[in-house]
Design a protein around this motif. Structure first.
Motif, short mmCIF file in Angstrom:
data_model
loop_
_atom_site.label_atom_id
_atom_site.label_comp_id
_atom_site.label_asym_id
_atom_site.label_seq_id
_atom_site.Cartn_x
_atom_site.Cartn_y
_atom_site.Cartn_z
N UNK A 1 0.82 -1.22 0.00
CA UNK A 1 0.00 0.00 0.00
C UNK A 1 0.84 1.26 0.00
N UNK A 2 2.15 1.12 0.09
CA UNK A 2 3.05 2.26 0.08
C UNK A 2 3.88 2.20 -1.19
N UNK A 3 3.59 3.04 -2.19
CA UNK A 3 4.25 2.94 -3.48
C UNK A 3 5.77 2.88 -3.42
N UNK A 4 6.40 3.74 -2.62
CA UNK A 4 7.86 3.77 -2.59
C UNK A 4 8.43 2.46 -2.04
N UNK A 5 7.76 1.88 -1.04
CA UNK A 5 8.23 0.63 -0.47
C UNK A 5 7.94 -0.54 -1.39
N UNK A 6 6.78 -0.52 -2.00
CA UNK A 6 6.35 -1.65 -2.81
C UNK A 6 7.18 -1.80 -4.08
N UNK A 7 7.57 -0.72 -4.69
CA UNK A 7 8.22 -0.79 -5.99
C UNK A 7 9.71 -0.45 -5.95
N UNK A 8 10.19 0.02 -4.83
CA UNK A 8 11.57 0.44 -4.76
C UNK A 8 11.80 1.80 -5.41
N UNK A 9 10.71 2.48 -5.78
CA UNK A 9 10.82 3.81 -6.39
C UNK A 9 11.30 4.82 -5.35
N UNK A 10 11.85 5.93 -5.83
CA UNK A 10 12.27 6.97 -4.89
C UNK A 10 11.07 7.53 -4.12
N UNK A 11 11.35 8.03 -2.95
CA UNK A 11 10.32 8.69 -2.15
C UNK A 11 9.89 9.96 -2.89
N UNK A 12 8.59 10.25 -2.84
CA UNK A 12 8.03 11.45 -3.47
C UNK A 12 7.46 12.35 -2.37
N UNK B 1 2.17 27.16 -13.26
CA UNK B 1 0.92 27.61 -12.64
C UNK B 1 -0.09 26.46 -12.73
N UNK B 2 -0.69 26.12 -11.57
CA UNK B 2 -1.73 25.09 -11.51
C UNK B 2 -3.03 25.75 -11.08
N UNK B 3 -4.15 25.15 -11.44
CA UNK B 3 -5.44 25.80 -11.18
C UNK B 3 -5.70 26.04 -9.70
N UNK B 4 -5.30 25.12 -8.84
CA UNK B 4 -5.54 25.26 -7.41
C UNK B 4 -4.40 24.60 -6.63
N UNK B 5 -3.79 25.35 -5.75
CA UNK B 5 -2.70 24.80 -4.94
C UNK B 5 -3.15 23.67 -4.04
N UNK B 6 -4.27 23.86 -3.34
CA UNK B 6 -4.73 22.81 -2.43
C UNK B 6 -5.16 21.57 -3.20
N UNK B 7 -5.78 21.76 -4.36
CA UNK B 7 -6.18 20.60 -5.17
C UNK B 7 -4.94 19.86 -5.69
N UNK B 8 -3.90 20.60 -6.01
CA UNK B 8 -2.65 19.98 -6.48
C UNK B 8 -2.00 19.16 -5.37
N UNK B 9 -1.98 19.69 -4.17
CA UNK B 9 -1.42 18.95 -3.03
C UNK B 9 -2.23 17.68 -2.80
N UNK C 1 0.85 9.24 -4.48
CA UNK C 1 1.57 8.70 -3.32
C UNK C 1 2.62 9.61 -2.72
N UNK C 2 2.50 10.92 -2.90
CA UNK C 2 3.45 11.85 -2.32
C UNK C 2 3.25 11.97 -0.81
#
Length: 145
Positions: free
Chosen positions: A20-31, A123-131, A139-140
């Protein structure tokens, strides 16, 4: 519960957490998404955190999302309280793969022309929506310095 059954249950739980944790499951870098909303002092602190983060873990994928007063450091001519321009710091981190995003709602609400945003920032439409999107869909991990 016997020890074999307990051990099997523990392994199953560990497997569930890892999957359930992408970085742990796939060995990908932490985001990581850094949330900046409180102005230039917070931004200066955050940029130091980001730089230190990359020194400790260079493979980390970092996105900085700015909204509200937090966008100020990403505007042309912005300086920290020591009189040093932010643009060089932003450019240096951008060259290391750090992405910067600015809330369009904030720009519109404050009547700031998007052309005043540093070239390194998107520039993104909404900062909170982007977060929220980065956390829920990609999975950030969230950090607010």
């Amino acid at each position: 519960m016997n020890s074999l059954r307990r051990h099997t249950l523990q392994l199953a739980l560990l497997a569930m957490v890892a999957s359930s944790t992408p970085a742990l499951a796939t060995g990908n870098p932490v985001q990581v998404v850094y949330h900046i909303a409180d102005g230039n002092d917070q931004a200066l602190h955050a940029l130091t955190n980001v730089r230190n983060h990359l020194v400790a873990e260079p493979s980390t994928k970092i996105v900085v999302v700015a909204l509200g007063a937090g966008i100020d450091f990403l505007l042309e001519g912005a300086k920290d309280r020591h009189g040093q321009a932010f643009d060089a710091k932003v450019a240096a981190l951008s060259s290391q793969g750090v992405q910067f995003r600015v809330c369009k709602n904030t720009l519109m609400g404050r009547k700031i022309d998007p052309s005043k945003v540093l070239l390194e920032a998107k520039v993104v439409s909404s900062g909170v929506a982007e977060i929220a999107r980065l956390q829920a869909r990609e999975g950030f991990v969230y950090i607010r310095p």
